[in-house]
Design a protein around this motif. Structure first.
Motif, mmCIF file in Angstrom:
data_model
loop_
_atom_site.group_PDB
_atom_site.id
_atom_site.type_symbol
_atom_site.label_atom_id
_atom_site.label_comp_id
_atom_site.label_asym_id
_atom_site.label_seq_id
_atom_site.Cartn_x
_atom_site.Cartn_y
_atom_site.Cartn_z
ATOM 1 N N LEU A 88 0.837 -1.203 0.000
ATOM 2 C CA LEU A 88 0.000 0.000 0.000
ATOM 3 C C LEU A 88 0.870 1.250 0.000
ATOM 4 C CD1 LEU A 88 -2.740 1.401 0.231
ATOM 5 C CD2 LEU A 88 -2.624 1.059 2.721
ATOM 6 N N ARG A 89 1.897 1.268 0.831
ATOM 7 C CA ARG A 89 2.805 2.437 0.857
ATOM 8 C C ARG A 89 3.482 2.624 -0.493
ATOM 9 N NH1 ARG A 89 3.948 0.108 5.998
ATOM 10 N NH2 ARG A 89 5.846 -0.886 5.179
ATOM 11 N N ALA A 90 3.953 1.522 -1.084
ATOM 12 C CA ALA A 90 4.645 1.612 -2.377
ATOM 13 C C ALA A 90 3.691 2.060 -3.485
ATOM 14 C CB ALA A 90 5.264 0.258 -2.729
ATOM 15 N N ALA A 91 2.455 1.567 -3.455
ATOM 16 C CA ALA A 91 1.479 1.940 -4.486
ATOM 17 C C ALA A 91 1.121 3.422 -4.389
ATOM 18 C CB ALA A 91 0.226 1.084 -4.356
ATOM 19 N N LEU A 92 0.944 3.920 -3.185
ATOM 20 C CA LEU A 92 0.595 5.327 -3.017
ATOM 21 C C LEU A 92 1.757 6.231 -3.430
ATOM 22 C CD1 LEU A 92 -1.383 5.161 0.346
ATOM 23 C CD2 LEU A 92 -2.304 5.446 -1.964
ATOM 24 N N ARG A 93 2.986 5.807 -3.121
ATOM 25 C CA ARG A 93 4.169 6.598 -3.522
ATOM 26 C C ARG A 93 4.274 6.696 -5.032
ATOM 27 N NH1 ARG A 93 7.072 3.741 0.523
ATOM 28 N NH2 ARG A 93 7.922 2.376 -1.099
ATOM 29 N N SER A 94 3.914 5.623 -5.733
ATOM 30 C CA SER A 94 4.081 5.594 -7.191
ATOM 31 C C SER A 94 2.803 5.987 -7.929
ATOM 32 C CB SER A 94 4.541 4.201 -7.636
ATOM 33 O OG SER A 94 3.612 3.210 -7.228
ATOM 34 N N GLY A 95 1.783 6.446 -7.202
ATOM 35 C CA GLY A 95 0.561 6.913 -7.838
ATOM 36 C C GLY A 95 -0.284 5.821 -8.452
ATOM 37 N N GLN A 96 -0.290 4.624 -7.863
ATOM 38 C CA GLN A 96 -1.072 3.501 -8.389
ATOM 39 C C GLN A 96 -2.289 3.267 -7.477
ATOM 40 O OE1 GLN A 96 1.236 0.030 -9.770
ATOM 41 N NE2 GLN A 96 3.078 1.177 -9.263
ATOM 42 N N ARG A 97 -3.318 4.074 -7.667
ATOM 43 C CA ARG A 97 -4.467 3.972 -6.774
ATOM 44 C C ARG A 97 -5.211 2.646 -6.923
ATOM 45 N NH1 ARG A 97 -7.768 9.311 -7.943
ATOM 46 N NH2 ARG A 97 -6.814 8.947 -10.011
ATOM 47 N N ASN A 98 -5.256 2.090 -8.109
ATOM 48 C CA ASN A 98 -5.940 0.807 -8.288
ATOM 49 C C ASN A 98 -5.216 -0.302 -7.542
ATOM 50 O OD1 ASN A 98 -7.609 2.285 -9.913
ATOM 51 N ND2 ASN A 98 -7.098 1.229 -11.812
ATOM 52 N N THR A 99 -3.901 -0.308 -7.635
ATOM 53 C CA THR A 99 -3.120 -1.290 -6.888
ATOM 54 C C THR A 99 -3.275 -1.059 -5.393
ATOM 55 O OG1 THR A 99 -1.532 -1.313 -8.719
ATOM 56 C CG2 THR A 99 -0.834 -2.327 -6.661
ATOM 57 N N ALA A 100 -3.306 0.201 -4.975
ATOM 58 C CA ALA A 100 -3.525 0.515 -3.559
ATOM 59 C C ALA A 100 -4.873 -0.027 -3.099
ATOM 60 C CB ALA A 100 -3.460 2.027 -3.338
ATOM 61 N N ALA A 101 -5.890 0.051 -3.952
ATOM 62 C CA ALA A 101 -7.210 -0.468 -3.584
ATOM 63 C C ALA A 101 -7.164 -1.969 -3.344
ATOM 64 C CB ALA A 101 -8.229 -0.136 -4.673
ATOM 65 N N HIS A 102 -6.394 -2.691 -4.154
ATOM 66 C CA HIS A 102 -6.222 -4.133 -3.921
ATOM 67 C C HIS A 102 -5.595 -4.375 -2.554
ATOM 68 C CE1 HIS A 102 -7.351 -6.292 -7.611
ATOM 69 N NE2 HIS A 102 -7.010 -5.188 -8.256
ATOM 70 N N HIS A 103 -4.596 -3.592 -2.206
ATOM 71 C CA HIS A 103 -3.952 -3.769 -0.906
ATOM 72 C C HIS A 103 -4.901 -3.427 0.236
ATOM 73 C CE1 HIS A 103 -0.031 -4.951 -2.291
ATOM 74 N NE2 HIS A 103 0.060 -3.913 -3.104
ATOM 75 N N HIS A 104 -5.739 -2.418 0.056
ATOM 76 C CA HIS A 104 -6.757 -2.123 1.074
ATOM 77 C C HIS A 104 -7.700 -3.321 1.250
ATOM 78 C CE1 HIS A 104 -6.082 1.985 2.351
ATOM 79 N NE2 HIS A 104 -6.006 2.426 1.109
ATOM 80 N N ALA A 105 -8.075 -3.968 0.146
ATOM 81 C CA ALA A 105 -8.968 -5.125 0.242
ATOM 82 C C ALA A 105 -8.306 -6.269 1.003
ATOM 83 C CB ALA A 105 -9.383 -5.589 -1.158
ATOM 84 N N VAL A 106 -7.021 -6.508 0.740
ATOM 85 C CA VAL A 106 -6.291 -7.544 1.482
ATOM 86 C C VAL A 106 -6.249 -7.200 2.967
ATOM 87 C CG1 VAL A 106 -4.044 -8.632 1.831
ATOM 88 C CG2 VAL A 106 -4.906 -8.280 -0.490
ATOM 89 N N LEU A 107 -5.978 -5.944 3.278
ATOM 90 C CA LEU A 107 -5.900 -5.526 4.681
ATOM 91 C C LEU A 107 -7.258 -5.653 5.369
ATOM 92 C CD1 LEU A 107 -3.508 -2.495 4.220
ATOM 93 C CD2 LEU A 107 -3.002 -4.609 5.461
ATOM 94 N N ALA A 108 -8.334 -5.389 4.640
ATOM 95 C CA ALA A 108 -9.677 -5.572 5.207
ATOM 96 C C ALA A 108 -9.935 -7.047 5.499
ATOM 97 C CB ALA A 108 -10.728 -5.029 4.255
ATOM 98 N N LEU A 109 -9.537 -7.922 4.586
ATOM 99 C CA LEU A 109 -9.728 -9.353 4.805
ATOM 100 C C LEU A 109 -8.895 -9.850 5.977
ATOM 101 C CD1 LEU A 109 -9.839 -10.497 1.090
ATOM 102 C CD2 LEU A 109 -11.607 -10.996 2.796
ATOM 103 N N ALA A 110 -7.667 -9.367 6.098
ATOM 104 C CA ALA A 110 -6.835 -9.771 7.233
ATOM 105 C C ALA A 110 -7.441 -9.287 8.541
ATOM 106 C CB ALA A 110 -5.417 -9.225 7.061
ATOM 107 N N ALA A 111 -7.903 -8.036 8.567
ATOM 108 C CA ALA A 111 -8.471 -7.482 9.798
ATOM 109 C C ALA A 111 -9.798 -8.131 10.158
ATOM 110 C CB ALA A 111 -8.649 -5.971 9.662
ATOM 111 N N SER A 112 -10.498 -8.722 9.183
ATOM 112 C CA SER A 112 -11.816 -9.299 9.454
ATOM 113 C C SER A 112 -11.745 -10.519 10.359
ATOM 114 C CB SER A 112 -12.523 -9.670 8.145
ATOM 115 O OG SER A 112 -11.910 -10.791 7.522
ATOM 116 N N ILE A 113 -10.566 -11.088 10.553
ATOM 117 C CA ILE A 113 -10.451 -12.234 11.471
ATOM 118 C C ILE A 113 -9.946 -11.783 12.839
ATOM 119 C CG2 ILE A 113 -9.885 -13.649 9.459
ATOM 120 C CD1 ILE A 113 -7.143 -14.166 10.882
ATOM 121 N N GLU A 114 -9.574 -10.503 12.935
ATOM 122 C CA GLU A 114 -9.042 -9.987 14.192
ATOM 123 C C GLU A 114 -10.118 -9.181 14.911
ATOM 124 O OE1 GLU A 114 -6.018 -7.738 12.377
ATOM 125 O OE2 GLU A 114 -4.674 -9.449 12.049
ATOM 126 N N ASP A 115 -9.817 -8.757 16.124
ATOM 127 C CA ASP A 115 -10.778 -7.982 16.911
ATOM 128 C C ASP A 115 -10.593 -6.496 16.635
ATOM 129 O OD1 ASP A 115 -12.789 -7.436 18.637
ATOM 130 O OD2 ASP A 115 -11.638 -7.799 20.469
#
Length: 483
Positions: free
Chosen positions: A187-214
């Motif tokens: 996500l940090r690398a995508a935002l630095r390089s202006g790749q918002r679509n790739t950043a959105a994929h990373h946000h989705a992964v982070l949401a899925l990871a957080a969905s199993i946590e409290d």
């Protein structure tokens, strides 16, 4: 003088790839198709790469017809590199349900990831093929090689993409902590390089990871960020993954009605169904939520299709999840054997989180059947597995079940139902007797939406989380009046 077609193709290719990383997927698709047409006469290798990139754009947009059109027929009109031909024909066969040729052609692309040396772009194609085939270990190895190559070349464009493939591979393997680490860096690398679509994929992964946590607020933040870009840029794949994460978080927090509503839009047949290659991943969550929400009939409509998906082998967890879904929907005399079959399959597939979810559900089933010793063993194992993979919110569910097993149940407050409105009491009694929301609506001459609304209020007022708990409370609360 007019430029040769292949020279005119370069700007279209650059524009298409840039838009694919940071712009509407539909625009990227058309620019890349134009590039392929301009390259075709004199540069077939570049034309093939542009066609695959156009298919990637259509895939991201969830446009199955455009994806198939970009991939073209099994036998191309002109020459193309062997690796591009295998990737193109393998993806087409997979989307058409021709699994044997898909496995053969994509298998060749996957094996190219073992060759050395290889360019990062070729390694990413190999990692893609491995993910499509469900070979998550090969996807991890090849994705790691692609990341190392991209870093060595100093490619700001490729590093976020390589981290995206690695993050998805870790998710598919059930290693949520590793997926989160890759996605945070990506996500940090995508935002630095202006790749918002790739950043959105990373946000989705982070949401899925957080969905199993409290961490419900973390899920919401990443879902919101992913969906904002997905909606503006037409990224159906990201949108489906983010909504799956939100539904799984609802389920983990004991909100099956909300989970069933959200996930039903993704998995049930209709124009709003999720991305053509992703929605099946959410089916096991929907089945669990639907059974708890009294929508078992809808869940049953998905089993045949999910069985086909499990048989293909693209998801290592799917065979075990299929048996779990069948257990949730089976009569009492068949469910126990299906839960045990699911657990055996989890042992073969590996991955703590899905194994723990099946163990928890089996433990709950055993507790309701008054088999406390077996239930205690299952629930204790579920707590340990959830703790090992960092699934805090799910571990709490298992601990709550253990506590209720250890503590004799107190009689419910006999005034609990009297706090409901007359309409809510009627709905509660119908549901407690086993009626579905639709049957309840017909019996009371109201809409299904009205029943859904009141049932949510009933759950909140009585402090219950499922129809089974509601039935138990209604039955026990009314015993003094009937006894």
């Amino acid at each position: 003088h007019a430029l040769p077609a292949q020279d005119r193709g370069r700007p279209a290719l650059v524009r298409g790839l840039a838009t694919l990383a940071d712009g509407p997927a539909g625009d990227a698709h058309h620019a890349l198709l134009l590039a392929a047409a301009l390259f075709a006469p004199a540069a077939p290798e570049r034309a093939a790469a542009a066609r695959l990139a156009a298919a990637d754009a259509a895939w991201a947009a969830g446009d199955l017809a455009a994806c198939l059109a970009s991939l073209g027929p099994d036998t191309p009109d002109g020459p193309e590199p062997e690796s591009a031909g295998d990737q193109r024909a393998g993806m087409r066969a997979l989307l058409e349900g021709r699994f044997a040729p898909a496995a053969r052609r994509l298998g060749r692309v996957r094996e190219q990831g073992t060759a050395a040396p290889a360019a990062p772009e070729a390694l990413l194609r190999s990692a893609t093929a491995a993910l499509l085939l469900g070979d998550v270990e090969a996807a991890r190895r090849t994705g790691s090689r692609a990341l190392a190559g991209a870093r060595h070349e100093g490619s700001a464009a490729l590093v976020p993409r390589a981290l995206e493939y690695l993050a998805y591979a870790e998710l598919r393997a059930g290693r949520h902590a590793e997926a989160r680490a890759h996605a945070e860096e990506g996500l940090r690398a995508a935002l630095r390089s202006g790749q918002r679509n790739t950043a959105a994929h990373h946000h989705a992964v982070l949401a899925l990871a957080a969905s199993i946590e409290d961490e419900p607020h973390v899920v919401e933040e990443h879902v919101e960020a992913a969906c904002a870009t997905a909606r503006s840029h037409g990224l159906a794949q990201v949108l489906t993954l983010a909504q799956w994460a939100a539904g799984r978080a609802d389920l983990g927090r004991g909100r099956p009605l909300d989970a069933a509503d959200r996930l039903g839009l993704l998995v049930l047949a209709g124009p709003q169904r999720g991305h053509f290659a992703v929605w099946r991943l959410a089916v096991p969550c929907f089945v669990e939520a639907a059974v708890l929400a009294g929508r078992a009939a809808e869940a049953r409509t998905l089993l045949d299709d999910f069985a086909d998906w499990a048989g293909f082998g693209a998801d290592p967890q799917a065979p075990a999840q299929l048996a779990r879904c069948q257990a949730l929907l089976a009569p009492a005399d068949e469910a126990d054997a299906l839960y045990r079959l699911a657990l055996d399959r989890h042992t073969a597939a590996g991955g703590d989180f899905e194994h723990a979810r099946t163990t928890l559900l089996h433990g709950k089933w055993l507790r309701r059947r008054r088999r406390p010793r077996e239930a205690r063993d299952r629930l204790g194992a579920a707590v340990a597995r959830f703790a090992r993979c960092g699934a805090g919110v799910w571990a709490r569910q298992a601990r709550d079940e253990l506590r209720s097993l250890a503590t004799p149940p107190s009689r419910p407050d006999t005034t609990a139902l009297t706090g409901l409105t007359p309409q809510q009491r009627r709905i509660a009694r119908h549901v407690a007797q086993g009626a579905t929301n639709r049957e309840t609506a017909l019996a009371l001459s109201v809409s299904v939406r009205t029943v859904d609304y009141h049932l949510r209020r009933i759950y909140a007022a009585l402090g219950v989380r499922s129809r089974l708990e509601l039935a138990r409370l209604v039955d026990e609360a009314e015993q003094p009046a009937t006894g």
